[in-house]
Design a protein around this motif. Structure first.
Motif, PDB file in Angstrom:
ATOM      1  N   LEU A   1     -27.918 -27.731  27.596  1.00 24.39           N
ATOM      2  CA  LEU A   1     -26.685 -27.220  27.718  1.00 24.39           C
ATOM      3  C   LEU A   1     -25.484 -27.925  26.874  1.00 24.39           C
ATOM      4  N   LEU A   2     -24.589 -27.247  26.640  1.00 23.13           N
ATOM      5  CA  LEU A   2     -23.251 -28.013  26.181  1.00 23.13           C
ATOM      6  C   LEU A   2     -22.110 -27.657  27.044  1.00 23.13           C
ATOM      7  N   PRO A   3     -21.246 -28.751  27.139  1.00 23.50           N
ATOM      8  CA  PRO A   3     -19.860 -28.253  27.779  1.00 23.50           C
ATOM      9  C   PRO A   3     -19.361 -27.194  27.201  1.00 23.50           C
ATOM     10  N   ALA A   4     -18.391 -26.300  27.922  1.00 23.92           N
ATOM     11  CA  ALA A   4     -18.088 -24.924  27.533  1.00 23.92           C
ATOM     12  C   ALA A   4     -16.855 -25.194  26.111  1.00 23.92           C
ATOM     13  N   ASN A   5     -16.883 -24.362  25.333  1.00 18.77           N
ATOM     14  CA  ASN A   5     -16.018 -24.306  24.232  1.00 18.77           C
ATOM     15  C   ASN A   5     -16.015 -25.330  23.075  1.00 18.77           C
ATOM     16  N   VAL A   6     -17.560 -25.718  23.025  1.00 17.43           N
ATOM     17  CA  VAL A   6     -17.584 -26.421  21.635  1.00 17.43           C
ATOM     18  C   VAL A   6     -17.727 -25.344  20.555  1.00 17.43           C
ATOM     19  N   PRO A   7     -17.075 -25.814  19.245  1.00 15.11           N
ATOM     20  CA  PRO A   7     -17.282 -24.862  18.317  1.00 15.11           C
ATOM     21  C   PRO A   7     -18.467 -24.087  17.883  1.00 15.11           C
ATOM     22  N   PRO A   8     -18.592 -22.858  17.912  1.00  9.96           N
ATOM     23  CA  PRO A   8     -19.568 -21.905  17.832  1.00  9.96           C
ATOM     24  C   PRO A   8     -20.872 -22.345  16.710  1.00  9.96           C
ATOM     25  N   ALA A   9     -19.985 -22.997  15.459  1.00 11.24           N
ATOM     26  CA  ALA A   9     -21.110 -23.486  14.513  1.00 11.24           C
ATOM     27  C   ALA A   9     -21.520 -24.509  14.777  1.00 11.24           C
ATOM     28  N   ARG A  10     -21.114 -25.350  15.575  1.00 11.31           N
ATOM     29  CA  ARG A  10     -21.899 -26.661  16.169  1.00 11.31           C
ATOM     30  C   ARG A  10     -23.001 -26.411  17.199  1.00 11.31           C
ATOM     31  N   LYS A  11     -22.631 -25.377  18.177  1.00 12.30           N
ATOM     32  CA  LYS A  11     -23.704 -24.754  19.049  1.00 12.30           C
ATOM     33  C   LYS A  11     -24.791 -24.239  18.478  1.00 12.30           C
ATOM     34  N   ALA A  12     -24.557 -23.469  17.407  1.00  7.42           N
ATOM     35  CA  ALA A  12     -25.738 -22.819  16.813  1.00  7.42           C
ATOM     36  C   ALA A  12     -26.601 -23.687  16.183  1.00  7.42           C
ATOM     37  N   LEU A  13     -26.032 -24.644  15.493  1.00  3.21           N
ATOM     38  CA  LEU A  13     -26.764 -25.827  14.790  1.00  3.21           C
ATOM     39  C   LEU A  13     -27.718 -26.464  15.892  1.00  3.21           C
TER      40      LEU A  13
END
Length: 324
Positions: A256-268
Motif C-alpha cells: 500500500l501507499l500513504p493516501a494522496n500520492v500522485p496518481p501517475a506514481r501510484k500507477a507506475l
C-alpha cells in the motif's frame, strides 16, 4: 529593441526554462531510494516477500528499495510509521491480515486503514501448515481431532500473538472441528516452535516458511495445509478440506501507499509490482517458500481487503479475541 524590453524577454525566458526544468524534475520518479515499511520482524514470511519483490522493483525502477522492519503492537507501530510517510511515492507499506483485523482487536488505532492508505497490489497468500510434535499420537487431522476430544483439560494450540493469522487459523479450526482448544500466545516464532517440538503445546498453525525446516527435518509432523489447494513446497500434505475439515484460512500480503500520492506514481508502482510478482523467477521463489503468488491490481486488492475485513471481523467476534 530597447534595453528594458530585451531584459524583460530574457527574464521571461529564464523563468520559463526554470519552470520547465522543475516539471521535468518532478516527473523523474523515482529519483531516490524507496522505503518499504514491513511492520513485522525480520526472517518471517512478510520480510521474505518484501525483500523478494523489493529486489525486483529496484531493478525495474533503477533505485534501491530499502526494507524497514518496524515490528510491534500487532503491526500498528510500522503501519503508523508508513501512514506518516511522504506523499510522493517514496514510502510503501507491506501489510497483511493485521490491517483487516486490528480495528476489531484494539480500542483505537493511530491510523485509519481506509483513509490513510491506498492499495497498490497484492503479492501472495500465505497458507499455514498444521503441525504437531514429532511424537504426537496423531498422524492425520482426523486422529488429531479424536486425540483433542479425549485429552483431559483439552488440547492447546500455539500462535505468535492474539489476532495474528496463526491465531485466527487455530480458532477457526477449533470451531469448525467442534473442539474447545486453549490458545497459548507467544511473542515470537522461535519459542512457539520450541515448545511445540517439546510437546508443551499440542498443535500450531504455522507459516510454511517458519515450519518447513522443522517438518522436513522430522522435528514436527505436518498434518495439513490451510489453503484451498495443495502447495508446491509440501505437495504430499493434504489440505484441511481433503482431510475432512471444511476450512480455508490463509494469510496474505500486499503493498500500500500513504493516501494522496500522485496518481501517475501510484500507477507506475502498481504496474511494476504486478510485473515483479508475475516474473517467473520471482514467482518460483515465492512458491518455493510455501506462499502462493497472487498478483492483484490496486482496485481488486482493495476489494479483497474489504472482504477480508468483514470476514475476519466475524471470526474475531465469534471467538471473543482481543489484543491481550
Amino acid at each position: 529593441m530597447s534595453v528594458s524590453r530585451r531584459t524583460i524577454l530574457a527574464a521571461g525566458a529564464a523563468a520559463l526554462a526554470t519552470s520547465t526544468t522543475g516539471l521535468h524534475a518532478q516527473d523523474a520518479y523515482p529519483a531516490r531510494a524507496i522505503r518499504m515499511v514491513v511492520p513485522f520482524p525480520p526472517a518471517g514470511a512478510a520480510d521474505f516477500l518484501g525483500r523478494t519483490v523489493g529486489e525486483k522493483l529496484a531493478q525495474s525502477l533503477g533505485q534501491q528499495v530499502l526494507v524497514d522492519n518496524r515490528a510491534g503492537a500487532g503491526g500498528n507501530i510500522g503501519t503508523q510509521a508508513a501512514a506518516q510517510g511522504d506523499r510522493e511515492g517514496y514510502t510503501l507499506l507491506l501489510t497483511g491480515v493485521p490491517l483487516a483485523v486490528n480495528r476489531f482487536l484494539f480500542r483505537t488505532l493511530p491510523f485509519d486503514p481506509e483513509r490513510d492508505f491506498e492499495p497498490v497490489a497484492m503479492i501472495a497468500t500465505v497458507p499455514n501448515l498444521m503441525i504437531v510434535p514429532a511424537d504426537s499420537p496423531a498422524n492425520t487431522v482426523e486422529e488429531f481431532i479424536a486425540y483433542a476430544r479425549r485429552k483431559p483439560g483439552g488440547a492447546t494450540f500455539a500462535s505468535i500473538g492474539n489476532g495474528t493469522s496463526l491465531h485466527l487459523a487455530g480458532a477457526q479450526f477449533s470451531s469448525t472441528a467442534k473442539l474447545d482448544m486453549v490458545h497459548v500466545p507467544y511473542k515470537e516464532t522461535g519459542t512457539a516452535n520450541t515448545d511445540l517440538m517439546a510437546g508443551r503445546v499440542d498443535v500450531m498453525f504455522q507459516t510454511i516458511s517458519a515450519a518447513a525446516g522443522l517438518a522436513r527435518g522430522g522435528k514436527v509432523k505436518a498434518l495439513a495445509v490451510t489453503s484451498d489447494v495443495r502447495v508446491a513446497a509440501f505437495a504430499n500434505v493434504p489440505t484441511l478440506r481433503e482431510a475432512g475439515t471444511d476450512l480455508v484460512s490463509v494469510g496474505w500480503f500486499g503493498l500500500l501507499l500513504p493516501a494522496n500520492v500522485p496518481p501517475a506514481r501510484k500507477a507506475l508502482l502498481e504496474a511494476q509490482v504486478l510485473a515483479a510478482v508475475r516474473d517467473p523467477a520471482v514467482a518460483a521463489r515465492i512458491a518455493d517458500s510455501g506462499c502462493i503468488p497472487r498478483p492483484l491490481a490496486g482496485a481488486a486488492f482493495g476489494a479483497f481487503i474489504a472482504d477480508e475485513t468483514r470476514r475476519l471481523g466475524e471470526v474475531v467476534r465469534n471467538a471473543g479475541i482481543t489484543a491481550s
